[in-house]
Design an enzyme around this catalytic site. Structure first.
Site, short mmCIF file in Angstrom:
data_model
loop_
_atom_site.label_atom_id
_atom_site.label_comp_id
_atom_site.label_asym_id
_atom_site.label_seq_id
_atom_site.Cartn_x
_atom_site.Cartn_y
_atom_site.Cartn_z
N GLU A 100 -5.44 -8.62 -0.72
CA GLU A 100 -6.04 -8.53 0.45
C GLU A 100 -7.70 -8.05 0.24
O GLU A 100 -8.04 -7.19 -0.54
CB GLU A 100 -5.73 -7.24 1.45
CG GLU A 100 -4.21 -7.21 1.77
CD GLU A 100 -3.83 -6.21 2.57
OE1 GLU A 100 -4.66 -5.49 3.21
OE2 GLU A 100 -2.40 -6.00 2.73
N GLU A 146 0.75 -1.32 -0.03
CA GLU A 146 -0.10 -0.12 0.08
C GLU A 146 0.98 1.29 -0.16
O GLU A 146 0.85 2.10 0.74
CB GLU A 146 -1.19 0.03 1.14
CG GLU A 146 -2.07 -1.12 1.00
CD GLU A 146 -2.99 -1.17 2.14
OE1 GLU A 146 -2.73 -0.43 3.18
OE2 GLU A 146 -4.10 -1.68 2.00
#
Ligand code: P53
Length: 481
Positions: free
Chosen positions: A379, A179
């Site tokens: 995810e 991220e």
């Protein structure tokens, strides 16, 4: 059997973990301290004015023990094997390999641990996906180098990745930074340390400039890593990753459309544009000028970025958000660090994350259309406070969440033609929450007996969703409803 949702042969069903949220053993076998070791219980606990990289007496640090995956990995991977996982995404703790980030030699014990973990995965034919940096940089690099603002970090990261590619050369899937776009959320704030980039901020610093300088260095490091990976590991694939949170204009007021368009760019798409296309987008320099930021970029580094593009796009997907140019008119939306206004069409989890399965199909098409690269959902999951008093933990809400998201992924592949490599469920076993340090925000198919204050036996228990996911994988999606 319902064969409506059978996925393509070889689809990678699995789960994803991060070292700092599961391993514990924070000082064992030569591990150094990472920024994550200083995080306390509470929402984004580094975002306080007195955040320091020192451990206070009498304070509970959730990640120090976490769920002690370090000593339970055999048991845990066995359970993943029992569910039939085709892949498992883990992250390497940089501090287990280079305790201070700049050590002369790598720590053998750290390498050994991950070798053992990989051997265990192999036993169950679980394909490893390795994240190189997942919110856990060595704190010594913050203290001694000032984090990613310092050009030297690129070299130190290169040493680290070279060790990984040498030691774990069988691994086929790699992700550079977890991220990477989370860094921008540190621009507007006054906390003195930004843990994603390892920056130290003083009052009066141009936070915007420092953060984009650090991000530029992370892009250069990404390109170097891609180059090294392609050179050293034939057949391996390497991707960049973002927190993907589609942002919807709250209304069709052109102000909302226009501002949302830029919001998506600044908060996320920019972070894929650079490593996927090999160049900075057209607006970048104007954007820097408007914010009085001068970013030092070397010609050679820009060339490196242009010559070493990523192979796939990895992203997390939990929710969408609604955006308004006039947020004061609406109720506040989803929680954590990417906030928006409430979307009246969606229900939210107990943590305020708005549940949007169709948003996943939209995202898959959106990203595939933009980058023309294979996608990997690395995810996705549902955080809930499970009732452990039940004999079998009945987490039907989690089953419903996954059932609906898996179906949308199926449709994106089969009905739309998107190239999707696999689907990693987040936290297949309960772990420490990244956003809040809680244990109570559970994502697992496997329950871990531990509470928010660190009390519990660490015993593992299968939830109802365990058996459900096992069937989904065994039928390759055939049991989805
Ligand atoms: P937790 C924000 C928004 C979406 C995903 O989050 C995010 C974040 C940052 O917290 O992070 C990812 O545990 C992250 C994982 C994390 C997971 O989402 O706060 O890559 O480390 O655990 C879920 O509920």
């Amino acid at each position: 059997m319902n064969t409506k949702y059978v996925f393509p042969e070889g689809f990678l069903w699995g789960g994803a973990l991060a070292a700092n949220q599961c391993e514990g053993a924070y000082r064992e076998d030569g591990k150094g301290l990472s920024v994550a070791d200083f995080l306390e219980l509470g929402t984004v606990s580094s975002r306080v004015k007195d955040f320091k990289l020192t451990l206070k007496d009498g304070v509970y640090y959730p990640r120090h023990e976490a769920i002690d995956f370090y000593h339970h990995y055999k048991e845990d991977i066995k359970l993943f094997g029992e569910m039939g996982f085709k892949c498992l995404r883990i992250s390497i703790a940089w501090t287990r390999i280079f305790p201070n980030g700049d050590d002369e030699e790598p720590n053998k014990k750290g390498i050994e641990f991950y070798k053992n973990v990989l051997t265990e995965m192999k036993k169950y034919k679980i394909e490893p996906i390795l994240t190189i940096s997942h919110f856990e940089m060595p704190s010594a690099l913050v203290e001694n180098y000032g984090g990613w603002e310092n050009y030297e970090l690129i070299h130190l990261f290169e040493n680290y990745t070279r060790v990984l590619f040498t030691e774990f050369s069988d691994v086929k899937y790699w992700i550079v930074f977890n991220e990477i776009n989370c860094a921008v959320n540190d621009i507007h704030g006054d906390w003195p340390i930004c843990i994603h980039t390892g920056l130290k901020m003083d009052i009066g610093d141009n936070r915007f400039e420092k953060i984009y300088q650090a991000i530029h260095h992370q892009f250069v490091a990404t390109a170097k890593t891609v180059q090294l990976c392609h050179k050293m590991l034939k057949g391996a694939q390497i991707g960049a990753m973002v927190a993907h949170i589609p942002s919807y204009p709250r209304t069709c007021d052109p102000e909302d459309i226009y501002n949302n368009f830029w919001r998506e760019r600044y908060k996320e798409l920019f972070f894929l544009d650079v490593p996927a296309t090999g160049k900075y987008p057209y607006y970048f320099h104007k954007y820097m000028q408007q914010n009085n930021a001068i970013i030092d970029m070397k010609e050679d580094d820009l060339r490196l970025i242009s010559e070493n593009k990523i192979d796939f796009i990895a992203f997390s997907y939990y929710m969408s958000i609604a955006f308004s140019s006039y947020p004061e008119k609406y109720q506040e939306g989803s929680g954590n660090i990417f906030s928006g206004v409430k979307n009246p069409y969606l229900k939210a989890s107990d943590w305020g994350w708005e549940i949007d399965p169709l948003g996943l199909r939209y995202s898959l098409n959106y990203l595939y259309d933009r980058y023309h690269l294979p996608l990997f959902i690395v995810e996705n999951g549902f955080g809930a406070d499970d009732d452990a008093l039940q004999e079998e933990i009945d987490d039907q809400y989690r089953i419903d969440y996954f059932n609906s998201h898996f179906k949308e992924a199926y449709k994106a592949i089969e009905e739309d033609g998107v190239d999707l490599i696999g689907f990693c469920t987040w936290g297949p076993i309960d772990i420490i929450s990244a956003g809040s340090g809680e244990m109570k925000k559970r994502y697992g198919f496997i329950y871990v007996d531990k509470d928010n204050n660190g009390q519990g036996t660490l015993q593992r228990r299968k939830k109802k969703s365990f058996y459900w996911y096992k069937d989904v994988i065994a039928s390759n999606g055939g049991t989805l409803q």
